[in-house]
Design an enzyme around this catalytic site. Structure first.
Site: not given
Length: 503
Positions: A372, A232, A278, A116, A337
């Site tokens: 994060r 997100h 992100r 990811e 998110h």
């Protein structure tokens, strides 16, 4: 006068992964779990798609995982906490597997792991592509219900914290049915989740409105980094509330972001393209949409006909919205998110208030910093939920009698919807002083009409800290202050930054 009950043990508020992990770890102390929603619903843990990040592969190591966590956090991660998370992560995943979580496995019996964004290794343990959260929670719920030291009370909503004359937390006020009851205990662990329900577009259960954070702040707890909200990049844009999530694992499998003309665009924003952090991807999508070009996630080549089996949750959400992701690009938009901020805690979940602990998304250990790292959230819940439960069971409580407290008022639905719209507009992916000032004024008006509702307190803390941070870092981007200043975490109390006056 509320009825007062005594629980000789630990109260856990919240039944997501952090809450139930804490409850299991607190044995042999008696644990009362209070949850507003039925088990395995109403919590972000059950909705998590990507999986659990941990250094389980032969080519990986906790030091590498910690380094990726620090890098993604944009200068505000506490290194020793990131190291602890990474070092205890593999054991936490194995504990979940031992409880029955059906992680995908390799032919030799190891954990199958995916790549990811911002990870230097494939280290995300998954369940059937996008089923990790629900499958893990099913296993943990079964274990909690079978544990003789745990009692679960559903339909109980936290509305206040009981404190004694020294300020120590001595229990909770909860609304059960139409009645408010007071329950005393040796220690209280808040595992109440995040703040997604404060935003009009969110991927989280809408009932998560930062109320645990707000009530802790009203009790005097220190709050850390509230301005850092993660959006997100790829919520599925089909007009649903909450918005379904197109897991980041799709981009790990090779799905690409395209505009309405079918052109890929992420290389214009970051050399890692779809696997950029992100916050970078979210701002890129926000910019493309603002320019009127539209944004779609194209997984036709990367996943295609395998969608129903490889990513069943995403496939079902798309089909429910009239999109067949096997043959059509998926319309996407950024959505609230995850909250990197929360109630400030140490590595064992202790807050600034004696007797009060916090774990999971409502807490801020410093492990996420300003942004994060993908799939660190379930890991954080498992690792720090365990540590909070062990610490709380050793808390001996206090001999001082608890004082009565007034429960925070509810925020009517019409006011909540107005707040959600204002938060998305002015404290969203891109912020500026004019918008944040306008937002604070609207919160003032709502508070004047409805009092110090916990959701308003949480929103105020986010907006005030965002206004005061005159730089752009991680999930916090100021169009009027796009540069970066010296890294420094935010620590505030409600009295210092945003006093709350009753209506």
């Amino acid at each position: 006068m509320p009825e007062r009950l005594n629980h000789d043990g630990v109260i856990v508020v919240g039944a997501g992964l952090a809450g139930l992990t804490a409850a299991l770890a607190a044995a042999p102390a008696r644990v009362l779990v209070l949850t507003d929603a039925p088990l395995n619903s109403g919590c972000s843990s059950a909705w998590a798609q990507g999986g659990v990040a941990a250094a389980l592969g032969e080519d990986d190591a906790p030091a590498l995982h910690a380094a990726d966590t620090v890098a993604a956090g944009a200068g505000l991660v506490v290194p020793e906490v990131a190291r602890l998370l990474a070092e205890e992560g593999p054991a936490a995943v194995r504990r979940l597997a031992a409880l029955g979580a059906p992680f995908d496995r390799t032919e030799d019996g190891g954990f199958s792991q995916s790549l990811e964004a911002a990870h230097s290794r494939a280290r995300v343990a998954r369940v059937k592509g996008d089923q990790a959260g629900r499958a893990i929670m099913q296993a943990v719920v079964v274990a909690a219900l079978a544990a003789p030291h745990i009692q679960v009370r559903a339909g109980a909503r936290l509305v206040g914290l009981l404190q004694d004359a020294s300020g120590r937390v001595r229990g909770v006020q909860a609304r059960i049915g139409r009645e408010v009851v007071e329950i005393t205990a040796r220690a209280v662990i808040l595992a109440t989740g995040g703040i997604g329900g404060l935003y009009a577009v969110t991927t989280t259960p809408p009932e998560l409105r930062g109320e645990g954070l707000g009530l802790a702040a009203l009790a005097g707890a220190t709050i850390a980094d509230p301005e850092f909200v993660q959006f997100h990049p790829t919520a599925i844009d089909i007009g649903r509330d909450p918005a379904p999530l197109a897991t980041e694992a799709l981009r790990g499998e090779g799905a690409t972001l395209i505009d309405g003309a079918g052109e890929a665009f992420m290389t214009r924003y970051h050399p890692d393209a779809e696997l950029a952090p992100r916050d970078v991807v979210a701002r890129a999508i926000h910019a493309e949409r603002a320019a009127g070009r539209g944004v779609f996630l194209d997984a036709r080549q990367a996943v295609g006909a395998h969608f129903p089996d490889a990513f069943p949750a995403v496939f079902a959400a798309c089909m429910g919205g009239g999109i067949d992701p096997r043959i059509q690009p998926i319309p996407v938009a950024p959505a609230c998110h995850y909250h990197m901020g929360g109630i400030a805690t140490d590595k064992d979940g202790r807050t600034s208030l004696a007797g009060l602990y916090a774990a999971g998304e409502c807490a801020s250990t410093g492990v996420h910093g300003a942004n994060r790292l993908a799939s660190n959230s379930l890991l954080e819940a498992a690792v720090f939920g365990e540590r909070a439960g062990r610490a709380a069971r050793e808390d001996t409580g206090s001999d001082l009698p608890p004082l009565r407290a007034t429960p925070a008022p509810d925020l009517p639905d019409e006011a909540l919807q107005a707040l959600r719209g204002a938060m998305s507009r002015d404290a969203g992916v891109i912020r500026d002083a004019a918008g944040l000032t306008r937002l604070l004024h609207e919160i003032d008006l709502l508070q004047g009409r409805h009092g110090c509702a916990a959701a308003l307190v949480a929103a105020r803390l986010i907006a005030r800290a965002a206004l005061e941070r005159r730089e752009s870092r991680g999930g916090h981007f100021r169009s009027d202050f796009p540069g970066v200043l010296e890294a420094e975490r935010t620590f505030v109390t409600l009295a210092e930054r945003a006093p709350c006056q009753a209506a």
